[in-house]
Scaffold this motif. Structure first.
Motif, PDB file in Angstrom:
ATOM      1  N   LEU A 185       0.826  -1.210   0.000  1.00 23.74           N
ATOM      2  CA  LEU A 185       0.000   0.000   0.000  1.00 23.74           C
ATOM      3  C   LEU A 185       0.857   1.254   0.000  1.00 23.74           C
ATOM      4  O   LEU A 185       0.567   2.224  -0.695  1.00 23.74           O
ATOM      5  CB  LEU A 185      -0.916   0.012   1.228  1.00 23.74           C
ATOM      6  CG  LEU A 185      -2.037  -1.027   1.233  1.00 23.74           C
ATOM      7  CD1 LEU A 185      -2.728  -1.047   2.581  1.00 23.74           C
ATOM      8  CD2 LEU A 185      -3.043  -0.719   0.133  1.00 23.74           C
ATOM      9  N   PHE A 186       1.939   1.223   0.798  1.00 18.67           N
ATOM     10  CA  PHE A 186       2.740   2.426   0.982  1.00 18.67           C
ATOM     11  C   PHE A 186       3.436   2.855  -0.315  1.00 18.67           C
ATOM     12  O   PHE A 186       3.355   4.022  -0.710  1.00 18.67           O
ATOM     13  CB  PHE A 186       3.787   2.194   2.090  1.00 18.67           C
ATOM     14  CG  PHE A 186       4.757   3.327   2.242  1.00 18.67           C
ATOM     15  CD1 PHE A 186       4.386   4.490   2.890  1.00 18.67           C
ATOM     16  CD2 PHE A 186       6.035   3.248   1.703  1.00 18.67           C
ATOM     17  CE1 PHE A 186       5.267   5.551   3.023  1.00 18.67           C
ATOM     18  CE2 PHE A 186       6.924   4.316   1.823  1.00 18.67           C
ATOM     19  CZ  PHE A 186       6.538   5.453   2.476  1.00 18.67           C
ATOM     20  N   VAL A 187       4.100   1.909  -0.965  1.00 22.67           N
ATOM     21  CA  VAL A 187       4.946   2.270  -2.105  1.00 22.67           C
ATOM     22  C   VAL A 187       4.167   2.973  -3.226  1.00 22.67           C
ATOM     23  O   VAL A 187       4.525   4.086  -3.628  1.00 22.67           O
ATOM     24  CB  VAL A 187       5.738   1.038  -2.620  1.00 22.67           C
ATOM     25  CG1 VAL A 187       6.490   1.368  -3.910  1.00 22.67           C
ATOM     26  CG2 VAL A 187       6.696   0.560  -1.538  1.00 22.67           C
ATOM     27  N   LEU A 196       4.655   6.964  -4.098  1.00 19.34           N
ATOM     28  CA  LEU A 196       5.151   7.369  -5.417  1.00 19.34           C
ATOM     29  C   LEU A 196       4.146   8.280  -6.120  1.00 19.34           C
ATOM     30  O   LEU A 196       4.518   9.290  -6.714  1.00 19.34           O
ATOM     31  CB  LEU A 196       5.426   6.132  -6.278  1.00 19.34           C
ATOM     32  CG  LEU A 196       6.632   5.283  -5.840  1.00 19.34           C
ATOM     33  CD1 LEU A 196       6.741   4.025  -6.693  1.00 19.34           C
ATOM     34  CD2 LEU A 196       7.929   6.084  -5.929  1.00 19.34           C
ATOM     35  N   LEU A 197       2.869   7.945  -5.995  1.00 18.15           N
ATOM     36  CA  LEU A 197       1.834   8.703  -6.710  1.00 18.15           C
ATOM     37  C   LEU A 197       1.598  10.083  -6.094  1.00 18.15           C
ATOM     38  O   LEU A 197       1.476  11.078  -6.815  1.00 18.15           O
ATOM     39  CB  LEU A 197       0.514   7.903  -6.712  1.00 18.15           C
ATOM     40  CG  LEU A 197      -0.661   8.598  -7.412  1.00 18.15           C
ATOM     41  CD1 LEU A 197      -0.441   8.616  -8.918  1.00 18.15           C
ATOM     42  CD2 LEU A 197      -1.985   7.927  -7.080  1.00 18.15           C
ATOM     43  N   LEU A 198       1.546  10.126  -4.778  1.00 16.68           N
ATOM     44  CA  LEU A 198       1.102  11.363  -4.132  1.00 16.68           C
ATOM     45  C   LEU A 198       2.240  12.279  -3.672  1.00 16.68           C
ATOM     46  O   LEU A 198       2.034  13.468  -3.461  1.00 16.68           O
ATOM     47  CB  LEU A 198       0.199  11.027  -2.938  1.00 16.68           C
ATOM     48  CG  LEU A 198      -1.065  10.236  -3.295  1.00 16.68           C
ATOM     49  CD1 LEU A 198      -1.842   9.870  -2.042  1.00 16.68           C
ATOM     50  CD2 LEU A 198      -1.942  11.022  -4.254  1.00 16.68           C
ATOM     51  N   PRO A 201       4.111  14.329  -7.999  1.00 16.46           N
ATOM     52  CA  PRO A 201       3.893  15.780  -8.159  1.00 16.46           C
ATOM     53  C   PRO A 201       5.202  16.576  -8.213  1.00 16.46           C
ATOM     54  O   PRO A 201       5.317  17.537  -8.968  1.00 16.46           O
ATOM     55  CB  PRO A 201       3.093  16.159  -6.904  1.00 16.46           C
ATOM     56  CG  PRO A 201       2.443  14.905  -6.464  1.00 16.46           C
ATOM     57  CD  PRO A 201       3.413  13.815  -6.807  1.00 16.46           C
ATOM     58  N   ILE A 202       6.201  16.134  -7.405  1.00 17.70           N
ATOM     59  CA  ILE A 202       7.487  16.850  -7.441  1.00 17.70           C
ATOM     60  C   ILE A 202       8.152  16.616  -8.792  1.00 17.70           C
ATOM     61  O   ILE A 202       8.668  17.542  -9.431  1.00 17.70           O
ATOM     62  CB  ILE A 202       8.400  16.375  -6.289  1.00 17.70           C
ATOM     63  CG1 ILE A 202       7.771  16.761  -4.947  1.00 17.70           C
ATOM     64  CG2 ILE A 202       9.798  16.974  -6.413  1.00 17.70           C
ATOM     65  CD1 ILE A 202       8.444  16.157  -3.737  1.00 17.70           C
ATOM     66  N   ALA A 203       8.086  15.355  -9.241  1.00 19.18           N
ATOM     67  CA  ALA A 203       8.685  15.027 -10.533  1.00 19.18           C
ATOM     68  C   ALA A 203       7.985  15.796 -11.657  1.00 19.18           C
ATOM     69  O   ALA A 203       8.622  16.200 -12.646  1.00 19.18           O
ATOM     70  CB  ALA A 203       8.590  13.529 -10.777  1.00 19.18           C
TER      71      ALA A 203
END
Lengths: 230, 261
Positions: B15-17, B21-23, B27-29
């Motif tokens: 769940l965490f990964v 990555l998505l949230l 967004p930073i990327a």
């Protein structure tokens, strides 16, 4: 001379100090023996003024100091953890009280020689062994030229063999001061090596005793009673 | 082999990964991937951008200094005056700016130091000046500094302070001579966290400091203005610049232990 009379300190219903009275003449070392939680450390903190008492009084050389702040009592205090100032060198630790107008250059030379600290003055406390940390803590308290010395299990970090070697040395140094000394321990053997007089503390009460064996008997009886065995 | 690997991955990891990555990373990327050479060139050629960078660093620096100074005052109460009403009030109110919407914080500052109350200081009181920007940043960043200083104080052995008292120090002297030097790392952390929070502040700054290009505009409001003007490429460049500053601060925060040692 140090006198405490009918000291009471309670946290809610729990009386940590229950009418504790004691008197120590200059040049004498009174050792209080007691288990953890018996009120020994609280007694020292009340005498230093770090903790206020609910009742009773503390007198040093006849003067009632009960309402004075710790900085005004002229008490040398060596806590269990040694509580050295890790940001300062050994020298700076020892002469710390000079900032407050205490101690003297002669006093510095004397305590450094007495406690064999000459080769360690530029080190930081973290570089020292437990034994030398205890020596520095004692030197720092001695340098401040206190009217009373309070030591709260200062050799906790040190093994028994080393204690046997250090305690007679500490006793000699403390006797040279000719001030009242209150030494706290839970170890009857340690008490025997350093003390001139003995008292036992249990459930916040202090009882003067003749020998360390009596302390052992009293504490054993208390533990057994507490466990419902006796 | 693959089966063995699957058995080692827990449900929490599963769940965490993807969520991380998505949230967080994506967004930073997205900012970095949307950088364009033209946008970079146009932004770097804009003097208002550099003014906003200068204003941001200057005001955040002073806000962090003010925050640290007041937090050290709170630290004194935290160690020596815990039983007092003043301590209880300060401790309670420390959390208020965190819970308040920052537009409310900005409005509060505007009412307290604006034209009505501070009209003697100028036509808008203290509002819409760089000092106002600093005050707004300070108001929202101080609680972080205070909490960090309190955590730093918790790290110090109480008996060290007690011994200093028996050696003749008053509470103030013990605080200056023993607590503050021993709290070195906590002080650095408090400053960096306060500085980081100040740089990222937008709502309170806009409300009380305004968004006057070349005067009270900071990086956060520059990005907002550029988006409003449709200059998305410039907003992206300014945002990437913000990320760069934030990365420096995070690295600084991570390095603080080594620096202090």
């Amino acid at each position: 001379m140090l006198e405490v009379q009918n000291l009471v300190k309670a946290y809610g219903d729990l009386r940590v100090l229950d009418n504790v009275s004691a008197r120590i003449e200059n040049g004498r070392i009174l050792v209080i023996i007691g288990l953890n939680g018996s009120g020994k450390s609280t007694l020292l903190k009340v005498i230093t003024g770090i903790l206020p008492c609910d009742n009773g009084c503390v007198r040093i050389d006849g003067q009632d100091v009960t309402s004075l702040e710790p900085e005004d009592r002229k008490i040398g205090y060596v806590p269990q953890s040694t509580a050295l100032f890790n940001h300062l060198t050994v020298r700076e630790n020892i002469i710390y009280s000079q900032k407050n107008g205490r101690g003297s250059p002669d006093g510095f030379e004397a305590v450094v020689s007495m406690l064999n600290l000459r080769g360690y003055l530029s080190k930081k406390p973290k570089e020292l062994s437990g034994g030398y940390r205890a020596r520095v803590a004692l030197a720092r308290a001695l340098y401040s030229q206190p009217s009373v010395m309070l030591l709260d299990e200062p050799l906790t970090e040190i093994d028994h063999a080393k204690k046997e070697q250090m305690l007679p040395e500490f006793k000699q140094v403390l006797h040279q001061l000719n001030i009242p000394v209150l030494y706290i321990t839970h170890d009857p053997r340690e008490a025997e090596l350093i003390g001139d007089a003995f008292a036992v503390m249990y459930d916040g009460k202090l009882k003067t005793i003749g020998t360390t064996e009596e302390a052992f008997e009293i504490i054993r009886a208390q533990v057994l009673a507490g466990a419902g065995i006796a | 082999m693959a089966g063995n690997l699957m058995r080692k991955v827990s449900l929490i990891e599963l769940l965490f990964v993807p969520f991380f990555l998505l949230l967080i990373v994506y967004p930073i990327a997205a900012i970095i991937f949307n950088l364009t050479p033209a946008g970079i060139a146009k932004t770097f050629a804009d003097p208002l951008f550099w003014t906003s960078v200068g204003s941001t660093i200057l005001t955040a620096f002073f806000a962090a200094l003010m925050g640290l100074a007041l937090a050290l005052g709170f630290g004194y109460y935290y160690i020596f005056r815990k039983g007092t009403v003043m301590y209880r009030v300060a401790d309670f109110l420390n959390d208020l700016p965190i819970a308040l919407p920052h537009t409310v914080a900005g409005l509060a500052l505007l009412l307290a130091f604006g034209r009505k109350a501070f009209g003697f200081a100028g036509p808008t009181g203290l509002a819409f000046t760089l000092f106002a920007v600093t005050l707004a940043m300070f108001f929202v960043s101080y609680p972080l500094a205070a909490r960090t200083i309190a955590s730093g104080a918790d790290e110090i052995e109480r008996e060290v302070i007690d011994v200093a008292r028996t050696l003749g120090d008053s509470t103030t002297r013990a605080y200056q001579r023993v607590v503050i030097p021993l709290m070195g790392e906590g002080i650095i952390s408090a400053f960096i966290l306060s500085f980081s929070r100040s740089i990222s502040e937008f709502a309170a700054v806009i409300m009380f400091g305004g968004n006057v290009p070349g005067q009270t505009q900071v990086l956060a409001s520059y990005v907002f203005t550029k988006v409003e003007e449709g200059e998305v490429a410039m907003a992206v460049t300014a945002s990437a610049f913000c990320i760069l500053i934030a990365l420096f601060l995070v690295v600084g925060l991570r390095m603080r232990g080594k620096f202090h040692a």
